[in-house]
Design a protein around this motif. Structure first.
Motif, PDB file in Angstrom:
ATOM      1  N   GLN A  18     -26.689 -18.862 -21.877  1.00  0.00           N
ATOM      2  CA  GLN A  18     -25.776 -18.564 -20.664  1.00  0.00           C
ATOM      3  C   GLN A  18     -25.165 -17.141 -20.703  1.00  0.00           C
ATOM      4  O   GLN A  18     -24.780 -16.790 -20.003  1.00  0.00           O
ATOM      5  CB  GLN A  18     -24.709 -19.439 -20.757  1.00  0.00           C
ATOM      6  N   LEU A  20     -24.879 -13.169 -22.276  1.00  0.00           N
ATOM      7  CA  LEU A  20     -25.353 -12.026 -22.739  1.00  0.00           C
ATOM      8  C   LEU A  20     -24.188 -10.997 -22.947  1.00  0.00           C
ATOM      9  O   LEU A  20     -23.659 -10.669 -22.029  1.00  0.00           O
ATOM     10  CB  LEU A  20     -26.203 -11.390 -21.567  1.00  0.00           C
ATOM     11  N   VAL A  22     -23.172  -7.321 -24.069  1.00  0.00           N
ATOM     12  CA  VAL A  22     -23.369  -5.886 -23.796  1.00  0.00           C
ATOM     13  C   VAL A  22     -22.416  -4.957 -24.229  1.00  0.00           C
ATOM     14  O   VAL A  22     -22.066  -3.959 -23.349  1.00  0.00           O
ATOM     15  CB  VAL A  22     -24.071  -5.573 -22.320  1.00  0.00           C
ATOM     16  N   GLU A  58     -10.414  -5.519 -12.735  1.00  0.00           N
ATOM     17  CA  GLU A  58     -10.216  -5.174 -14.014  1.00  0.00           C
ATOM     18  C   GLU A  58     -10.780  -6.271 -15.006  1.00  0.00           C
ATOM     19  O   GLU A  58     -11.010  -7.320 -14.739  1.00  0.00           O
ATOM     20  CB  GLU A  58      -8.784  -4.841 -14.489  1.00  0.00           C
ATOM     21  N   SER A  98     -12.442 -18.834 -13.440  1.00  0.00           N
ATOM     22  CA  SER A  98     -13.449 -18.497 -14.236  1.00  0.00           C
ATOM     23  C   SER A  98     -13.971 -19.560 -15.227  1.00  0.00           C
ATOM     24  O   SER A  98     -13.410 -20.246 -16.016  1.00  0.00           O
ATOM     25  CB  SER A  98     -12.904 -17.262 -15.466  1.00  0.00           C
ATOM     26  N   LYS A 101     -14.229 -18.675 -19.033  1.00  0.00           N
ATOM     27  CA  LYS A 101     -12.902 -18.782 -19.629  1.00  0.00           C
ATOM     28  C   LYS A 101     -12.341 -19.874 -19.400  1.00  0.00           C
ATOM     29  O   LYS A 101     -11.049 -20.422 -20.186  1.00  0.00           O
ATOM     30  CB  LYS A 101     -12.030 -17.452 -19.275  1.00  0.00           C
ATOM     31  N   ASP A 125     -19.302  -5.796 -13.070  1.00  0.00           N
ATOM     32  CA  ASP A 125     -20.296  -5.705 -14.137  1.00  0.00           C
ATOM     33  C   ASP A 125     -21.333  -6.886 -14.154  1.00  0.00           C
ATOM     34  O   ASP A 125     -22.608  -6.513 -14.325  1.00  0.00           O
ATOM     35  CB  ASP A 125     -19.482  -5.437 -15.399  1.00  0.00           C
ATOM     36  N   ALA A 128     -22.220 -14.173 -12.091  1.00  0.00           N
ATOM     37  CA  ALA A 128     -22.462 -15.528 -12.638  1.00  0.00           C
ATOM     38  C   ALA A 128     -22.474 -16.485 -11.788  1.00  0.00           C
ATOM     39  O   ALA A 128     -23.265 -16.785 -10.877  1.00  0.00           O
ATOM     40  CB  ALA A 128     -21.796 -15.519 -14.048  1.00  0.00           C
ATOM     41  N   GLY A 130     -20.103 -16.157  -9.342  1.00  0.00           N
ATOM     42  CA  GLY A 130     -19.783 -15.734  -8.181  1.00  0.00           C
ATOM     43  C   GLY A 130     -18.188 -15.723  -7.679  1.00  0.00           C
ATOM     44  O   GLY A 130     -17.778 -15.524  -6.561  1.00  0.00           O
ATOM     45  N   GLU A 131     -17.576 -16.374  -8.545  1.00  0.00           N
ATOM     46  CA  GLU A 131     -16.107 -16.705  -8.345  1.00  0.00           C
ATOM     47  C   GLU A 131     -15.358 -15.345  -8.189  1.00  0.00           C
ATOM     48  O   GLU A 131     -14.585 -15.212  -7.163  1.00  0.00           O
ATOM     49  CB  GLU A 131     -15.462 -17.513  -9.382  1.00  0.00           C
ATOM     50  N   ALA A 132     -15.599 -14.529  -9.210  1.00  0.00           N
ATOM     51  CA  ALA A 132     -14.802 -13.278  -9.075  1.00  0.00           C
ATOM     52  C   ALA A 132     -15.194 -12.507  -7.679  1.00  0.00           C
ATOM     53  O   ALA A 132     -14.393 -11.879  -6.768  1.00  0.00           O
ATOM     54  CB  ALA A 132     -15.070 -12.299 -10.200  1.00  0.00           C
ATOM     55  N   LYS A 156     -26.849 -12.552 -13.411  1.00  0.00           N
ATOM     56  CA  LYS A 156     -27.787 -13.647 -14.126  1.00  0.00           C
ATOM     57  C   LYS A 156     -28.146 -14.597 -12.966  1.00  0.00           C
ATOM     58  O   LYS A 156     -27.577 -15.322 -12.549  1.00  0.00           O
ATOM     59  CB  LYS A 156     -26.537 -14.604 -15.208  1.00  0.00           C
TER      60      LYS A 156
HETATM   61  P1  G4P Z   1     -18.036 -15.656 -12.037  1.00  0.00           P
HETATM   62  O1  G4P Z   1     -16.852 -14.324 -11.593  1.00  0.00           O
HETATM   63  O2  G4P Z   1     -19.225 -14.766 -11.615  1.00  0.00           O
HETATM   64  O3  G4P Z   1     -17.793 -16.781 -11.330  1.00  0.00           O
HETATM   65  O4  G4P Z   1     -18.232 -15.386 -13.453  1.00  0.00           O
HETATM   66  P2  G4P Z   1     -17.397 -16.159 -14.689  1.00  0.00           P
HETATM   67  O5  G4P Z   1     -15.791 -16.691 -14.286  1.00  0.00           O
HETATM   68  O6  G4P Z   1     -18.129 -16.775 -15.451  1.00  0.00           O
HETATM   69  O7  G4P Z   1     -16.820 -14.547 -15.427  1.00  0.00           O
HETATM   70  C1  G4P Z   1     -15.707 -14.485 -16.326  1.00  0.00           C
HETATM   71  C2  G4P Z   1     -15.993 -13.262 -17.032  1.00  0.00           C
HETATM   72  O8  G4P Z   1     -16.940 -13.136 -17.949  1.00  0.00           O
HETATM   73  C3  G4P Z   1     -16.150 -12.046 -16.156  1.00  0.00           C
HETATM   74  O9  G4P Z   1     -15.458 -10.996 -16.828  1.00  0.00           O
HETATM   75  C4  G4P Z   1     -17.447 -11.855 -16.164  1.00  0.00           C
HETATM   76  O10 G4P Z   1     -17.786 -10.338 -15.879  1.00  0.00           O
HETATM   77  C5  G4P Z   1     -17.961 -12.054 -17.508  1.00  0.00           C
HETATM   78  N1  G4P Z   1     -19.111 -12.686 -17.695  1.00  0.00           N
HETATM   79  C6  G4P Z   1     -19.800 -13.657 -17.248  1.00  0.00           C
HETATM   80  N2  G4P Z   1     -21.032 -13.876 -17.791  1.00  0.00           N
HETATM   81  C7  G4P Z   1     -21.117 -12.881 -18.652  1.00  0.00           C
HETATM   82  C8  G4P Z   1     -22.161 -12.762 -19.537  1.00  0.00           C
HETATM   83  O11 G4P Z   1     -23.256 -13.257 -19.675  1.00  0.00           O
HETATM   84  N3  G4P Z   1     -21.985 -11.762 -20.378  1.00  0.00           N
HETATM   85  C9  G4P Z   1     -20.664 -11.118 -20.315  1.00  0.00           C
HETATM   86  N4  G4P Z   1     -20.573  -9.815 -21.353  1.00  0.00           N
HETATM   87  N5  G4P Z   1     -19.801 -11.086 -19.648  1.00  0.00           N
HETATM   88  C10 G4P Z   1     -20.116 -12.171 -18.718  1.00  0.00           C
HETATM   89  P3  G4P Z   1     -13.886 -10.829 -17.028  1.00  0.00           P
HETATM   90  O12 G4P Z   1     -13.281 -12.066 -17.538  1.00  0.00           O
HETATM   91  O13 G4P Z   1     -13.447 -10.629 -15.508  1.00  0.00           O
HETATM   92  O14 G4P Z   1     -13.573  -9.872 -18.148  1.00  0.00           O
HETATM   93  P4  G4P Z   1     -13.517  -8.310 -18.120  1.00  0.00           P
HETATM   94  O15 G4P Z   1     -14.637  -7.733 -19.102  1.00  0.00           O
HETATM   95  O16 G4P Z   1     -13.871  -7.786 -16.642  1.00  0.00           O
HETATM   96  O17 G4P Z   1     -12.180  -7.755 -18.309  1.00  0.00           O
END
Ligand code: G4P
Ligand code: NA
Ligand code: NA
Length: 194
Positions: A18, A20, A22, A58, A98, A101, A125, A128, A130-132, A156
């Motif tokens: 699930q 990746l 980077v 952010e 999320s 998380k 970035d 996944a 699509g919630e954000a 993804k």
């Molecule tokens: P969603 O918004 O598409 O539903 O995704 P999800 O809740 O699963 O994503 C939670 C956090 O994890 C987001 O970052 C998202 O960018 C990041 N993320 C999801 N899948 C991957 C993955 O395969 N690899 C990496 N590296 N990140 C992933 P965030 O909590 O907003 O953190 P931030 O890095 O932007 O501060």
């Protein structure tokens, strides 16, 4: 986007089926030259759309977001994540869950920076579930502004975010589309042309 796909192949680490990682160019250390190319590619894809603001969340959306905003010569707004809020009337709030998380954040944008006549490009970035992305769209729509579309650095494609956004009628432009992370290997969605 070939250059970005090569970077994922060279430096991406498959943590599970699930996830990746980077961290070398997007989520921890950042490659500004590559991010500028990413920003310019979003602008090429949305040429003619009269975008007035770029919106992201952010922290990892900020680098690709600001590069797109630089190229468009418009402001970048990054939505803020906060645990919980006292009631305020000068901010737009949406709850975003999320799956990764397993927590909800209240995501906020000041009413000062978005108005009904804005045409907004939403950048992130990862796409996944699509919630954000859909939370950011709700923020734009709360003020009566227009979502021009989404610009995603890494999608993804095996997770539901893309189809959810397309079903809701949005345009989605993803620079890299990951078809699968099975067996520790990244495979990409085959596309007609780049
Ligand atoms: P969603 O918004 O598409 O539903 O995704 P999800 O809740 O699963 O994503 C939670 C956090 O994890 C987001 O970052 C998202 O960018 C990041 N993320 C999801 N899948 C991957 C993955 O395969 N690899 C990496 N590296 N990140 C992933 P965030 O909590 O907003 O953190 P931030 O890095 O932007 O501060
Ligand atoms: Na993100
Ligand atoms: Na992230």
């Amino acid at each position: 986007m070939k250059q970005l796909q090569d970077k994922v192949m060279q430096e991406g680490l498959v943590l599970s089926n699930q996830v990746l990682k980077v961290d070398s160019f997007l989520n921890h250390q950042m490659d500004p030259v590559l991010m500028y190319e990413v920003g310019k590619e979003f602008v090429r894809r949305y040429a003619g759309e009269k975008i007035t603001k770029v919106l992201t969340i952010e922290s990892s959306g900020i680098a690709p977001g600001v590069m797109a905003a630089l190229e468009l010569n418009v402001p970048l707004i990054f939505a803020r994540k906060q645990k919980s809020l006292t009631l305020r009337d000068d901010i737009i709030v949406e709850k975003i869950y999320s799956f990764t998380k397993q927590e909800s954040n209240e995501v906020t944008v000041s009413k000062k920076y978005l108005s009904a006549d804005d045409r907004v490009l939403i950048i992130d970035d990862f796409l996944a579930n699509g919630e954000a992305a859909s939370g950011l769209a709700r923020i734009v729509e709360q003020v009566g502004a227009t979502v021009v579309g989404f610009g995603i650095v890494i999608e993804k494609s095996f997770q539901p975010g893309r189809s959810m956004l397309l079903d809701a009628g949005y345009r989605v432009e993803s620079l890299v589309r990951v078809a699968s992370l099975q067996d520790g290997k990244v495979s990409f969605v085959e596309e007609e042309q780049e």
